[in-house]
Write an enzyme that holds these catalytic residues in place. Structure first.
Site, PDB file in Angstrom:
ATOM      1  N   GLU A 132      -0.938   1.600  -5.456  1.00  0.00           N
ATOM      2  CA  GLU A 132      -0.732   0.363  -4.502  1.00  0.00           C
ATOM      3  C   GLU A 132      -0.657  -0.658  -5.428  1.00  0.00           C
ATOM      4  OE1 GLU A 132      -3.763   2.696  -1.645  1.00  0.00           O
ATOM      5  OE2 GLU A 132      -3.866   0.403  -1.668  1.00  0.00           O
ATOM      6  N   HIS A 139       0.875  -1.343  -0.043  1.00  0.00           N
ATOM      7  CA  HIS A 139       0.058  -0.188  -0.014  1.00  0.00           C
ATOM      8  C   HIS A 139       0.891   1.212   0.015  1.00  0.00           C
ATOM      9  CE1 HIS A 139      -2.992   2.859   1.573  1.00  0.00           C
ATOM     10  NE2 HIS A 139      -3.901   1.916   1.625  1.00  0.00           N
TER      11      HIS A 139
END
Ligand code: TA6
Length: 290
Positions: free
Chosen positions: A262, A158
């Site tokens: 991400e 992420h």
């Protein structure tokens, strides 16, 4: 501490007294917390830091670190009766090995320890290889160690990136890709823009996409490349005003200086790994100056 001709690896106490590995090669440096195997910093000498960190981030054993590259496993997003984005990012990972390559890059290998939360699922192991060099290379290797059961799992690196000003940023590489728009009630849409601009909250899970995404940053005069292998999902997120205010570990005005692109396998792209099989996902993060 170990050193070689061009590099140094130090094992120190970072913020909140958490254990941290600091890697310095001849051309770049990085910091990795054992808490969550969380890369919080990567910078090539002479360039602006690549990864963004919130000034409000917590650094305690029970909270995820805000910024850098959270390792999201074994689920992405919300889950009934459990914390969002899985438990891997709040576990203390084991430092398995550090190594140096001929090109001077340095690799830190971390392993997610077995934990009670894993008992409910098909047994699996997670090894994470962080390579610091020209770029920051993140390799996540999932192994289904069951002899007869398949493993269904989601994963996401992420990544939070530093930008000079979100108002002068353009995200390229997703035109024509289908996505789940989490801002407009999980609507399925298709990206029609060559360049995505952020002028409100953006929270999109792009599906079945394997290409490199570029973050064009006019203010910092650089292009960040988010290159990947073994990943079918790309998530683009900026919380904008209201969501920034709603997060205790995110400064009200910090959304101006960051964007998430991400790298994962989430939702419809979740992994189904056969008994005894492994899956490798790689994110290769770097920037070129304009
Ligand atoms: O990847 C985007 C997202 O799923 C957003 O919906 C937002 O929740 C973000 O992750 C951060 O989640 P966190 O649990 O770290 O606050």
């Amino acid at each position: 501490m170990s050193t070689n001709a061009t590099g140094k690896i130090s094992f120190v106490k970072g913020q909140g007294g958490l254990s941290m590995v600091r890697v310095e090669t001849g051309i770049s440096s990085a910091e990795i917390y054992l808490h969550g195997a969380h890369v919080t910093y990567f910078q090539k000498n002479g360039e602006a830091p690549l990864l963004w960190m919130s000034a409000e981030s917590k650094f305690d054993a029970n909270s995820p670190i805000r910024g850098g590259v959270p390792v999201i496993l074994p689920w992405f997003g919300a889950k009934e009766g459990a914390s969002a984005h899985g438990f891997a990012r709040v576990k203390e990972w084991a430092l398995k090995e550090v190594g140096v390559s001929a090109d001077g890059s340095m690799t830190v290998q971390l392993k997610l320890p077995q934990c009670p939360e894993m008992a409910a699922s098909t047994p699996f192991t997670v090894n994470y290889f962080v390579t610091v060099g020209e770029k920051l290379e993140l390799k996540l290797v999932l192994a289904n160690v069951s002899s007869d059961k398949t493993l269904e799992i989601e994963e996401c690196l992420h990544s939070y990136f530093t930008v000079g000003d979100i108002a002068s940023v353009k995200v390229r590489g997703l035109k024509g890709v289908k996505y789940l728009d989490k801002v407009s009630g999980m609507t399925d849409r298709t990206e029609t823009n060559e360049e995505i601009v952020v002028a409100s909250e953006v929270d999109r899970v792009y599906k079945d996409t394997t290409g490199t995404v570029e973050i064009h940053d006019e203010k910092l005069r650089r292009v960040i490349q988010v290159e990947k292998e073994g990943s079918a999902s790309t998530v683009v997120w900026n919380p904008w005003i209201a969501k920034s205010k709603a997060m205790a570990d995110f400064g009200d005005e910090e959304y101006h200086g960051m964007v998430c692109v991400e790298t994962g396998n989430v939702g419809k792209n979740k992994l189904v790994i056969g008994p005894g099989k492994t899956h490798t996902m790689v994110a290769r993060l770097g920037a070129s100056t304009q």
